[in-house]
Design an enzyme around this catalytic site. Sequence first.
Site, PDB file in Angstrom:
ATOM      1  CG  ASP A  13      26.337  43.724  27.861  1.00 45.47           C
ATOM      2  OD1 ASP A  13      27.158  44.607  27.621  1.00 45.47           O
ATOM      3  OD2 ASP A  13      26.069  42.807  27.065  1.00 45.47           O
TER       4      ASP A  13
ATOM      5  NE  ARG B 148      24.219  28.825  34.073  1.00 42.72           N
ATOM      6  CZ  ARG B 148      23.758  29.986  33.633  1.00 42.72           C
ATOM      7  NH1 ARG B 148      24.215  31.113  34.153  1.00 42.72           N
ATOM      8  NH2 ARG B 148      22.859  30.040  32.670  1.00 42.72           N
TER       9      ARG B 148
ATOM     10  CD  GLU C 254      21.552  40.634  36.113  1.00 42.13           C
ATOM     11  OE1 GLU C 254      21.652  39.497  36.577  1.00 42.13           O
ATOM     12  OE2 GLU C 254      20.921  40.898  35.072  1.00 42.13           O
ATOM     13  CG  ASP C 255      24.788  37.720  35.719  1.00 39.79           C
ATOM     14  OD1 ASP C 255      24.102  38.727  35.412  1.00 39.79           O
ATOM     15  OD2 ASP C 255      24.772  36.673  35.042  1.00 39.79           O
TER      16      ASP C 255
HETATM   17  P1  5GP Z   1      21.788  43.362  29.526  1.00 47.36           P
HETATM   18  O1  5GP Z   1      20.288  43.280  29.506  1.00 47.36           O
HETATM   19  O2  5GP Z   1      22.328  44.319  30.561  1.00 47.36           O
HETATM   20  O3  5GP Z   1      22.360  43.615  28.175  1.00 47.36           O
HETATM   21  O4  5GP Z   1      22.323  41.942  29.858  1.00 47.36           O
HETATM   22  C1  5GP Z   1      22.097  41.381  31.040  1.00 47.36           C
HETATM   23  C2  5GP Z   1      22.295  39.879  31.017  1.00 47.36           C
HETATM   24  O5  5GP Z   1      23.002  39.408  29.865  1.00 47.36           O
HETATM   25  C3  5GP Z   1      23.159  39.519  32.181  1.00 47.36           C
HETATM   26  O6  5GP Z   1      22.372  39.322  33.310  1.00 47.36           O
HETATM   27  C4  5GP Z   1      23.823  38.263  31.716  1.00 47.36           C
HETATM   28  O7  5GP Z   1      22.989  37.170  31.997  1.00 47.36           O
HETATM   29  C5  5GP Z   1      23.950  38.453  30.217  1.00 47.36           C
HETATM   30  N1  5GP Z   1      25.301  38.966  29.899  1.00 47.36           N
HETATM   31  C6  5GP Z   1      25.695  40.211  29.575  1.00 47.36           C
HETATM   32  N2  5GP Z   1      27.014  40.298  29.382  1.00 47.36           N
HETATM   33  C7  5GP Z   1      27.480  39.049  29.608  1.00 47.36           C
HETATM   34  C8  5GP Z   1      28.793  38.475  29.607  1.00 47.36           C
HETATM   35  O8  5GP Z   1      29.830  39.101  29.362  1.00 47.36           O
HETATM   36  N3  5GP Z   1      28.862  37.152  29.900  1.00 47.36           N
HETATM   37  C9  5GP Z   1      27.765  36.390  30.198  1.00 47.36           C
HETATM   38  N4  5GP Z   1      27.964  35.112  30.462  1.00 47.36           N
HETATM   39  N5  5GP Z   1      26.530  36.893  30.208  1.00 47.36           N
HETATM   40  C10 5GP Z   1      26.386  38.210  29.922  1.00 47.36           C
HETATM   41 MG    MG Z   2      23.547  33.540  30.058  1.00 50.60          MG
HETATM   42 MG    MG Z   3      21.743  37.808  34.352  1.00 51.12          MG
END
Ligand code: 5GP
Ligand code: MG
Ligand code: MG
Length: 179
Positions: A102, A164, A98-99
């Site tokens: 959050d 990206r 995963e990137d």
């Molecule tokens: P979560 O479900 O953990 O809140 O978010 C996961 C997804 O939200 C990540 O895989 C990513 O695609 C997107 N995301 C969360 N934080 C960021 C951020 O700081 N920048 C970007 N570009 N995407 C984010």
């Molecule tokens: Mg995105």
């Molecule tokens: Mg993602």
Amino acid sequence: MNLDEITVLYTAEEIQEKVCEMGRAISFDYEGESLLVVGILKGAFIFMADLVRQIKLPLQLDFIDVSSYGNSTVSSGEVRIMKDLEYSIKGKNVLIVEDIVDSGLTLYYITEILKKRSPQSVRIACLLDKPSRRKSPAYPDYVGFTIPDEFIVGYGLDYDEKYREYPDICILKPSVYEK
Ligand code: 5GP
Ligand code: MG
Ligand code: MG
């Protein structure tokens, strides 16, 4: 590259060093086994491409796509599978790539789904971790950088499908998305 919109947080060189380190740790931990690497589209694609070239093990690759954010910078809490895996993960060592983690909602959801498919093991490698925003129990096993609560773009990560292709990990200035 519009330098008024971004601040570099980690350079391409720093990222490569970190990805090599992660690849070594993963290769060590799974020594003698094989891995099924599952990338979460699209944000993880560059990280995954670099990481798999640093893992010295027999590998297979697959991808899954889920929706969580749309064009916004705030998690909706809604996660849906848009594209499922192509292959069965039964009996396999699955490494989710995963990137960024959050709220953790995306990873928690994907991990729960994959665990029901009888893999031998499931672990998570993420490039970036924002632990201050965690809302669900998602614990990455391999973390590149732990970062503060900023919105990140570059090295695969987008804002509204832009940035990206930037080689560095960058902070997007709030003025870009708050207008
Ligand atoms: P979560 O479900 O953990 O809140 O978010 C996961 C997804 O939200 C990540 O895989 C990513 O695609 C997107 N995301 C969360 N934080 C960021 C951020 O700081 N920048 C970007 N570009 N995407 C984010
Ligand atoms: Mg995105
Ligand atoms: Mg993602």
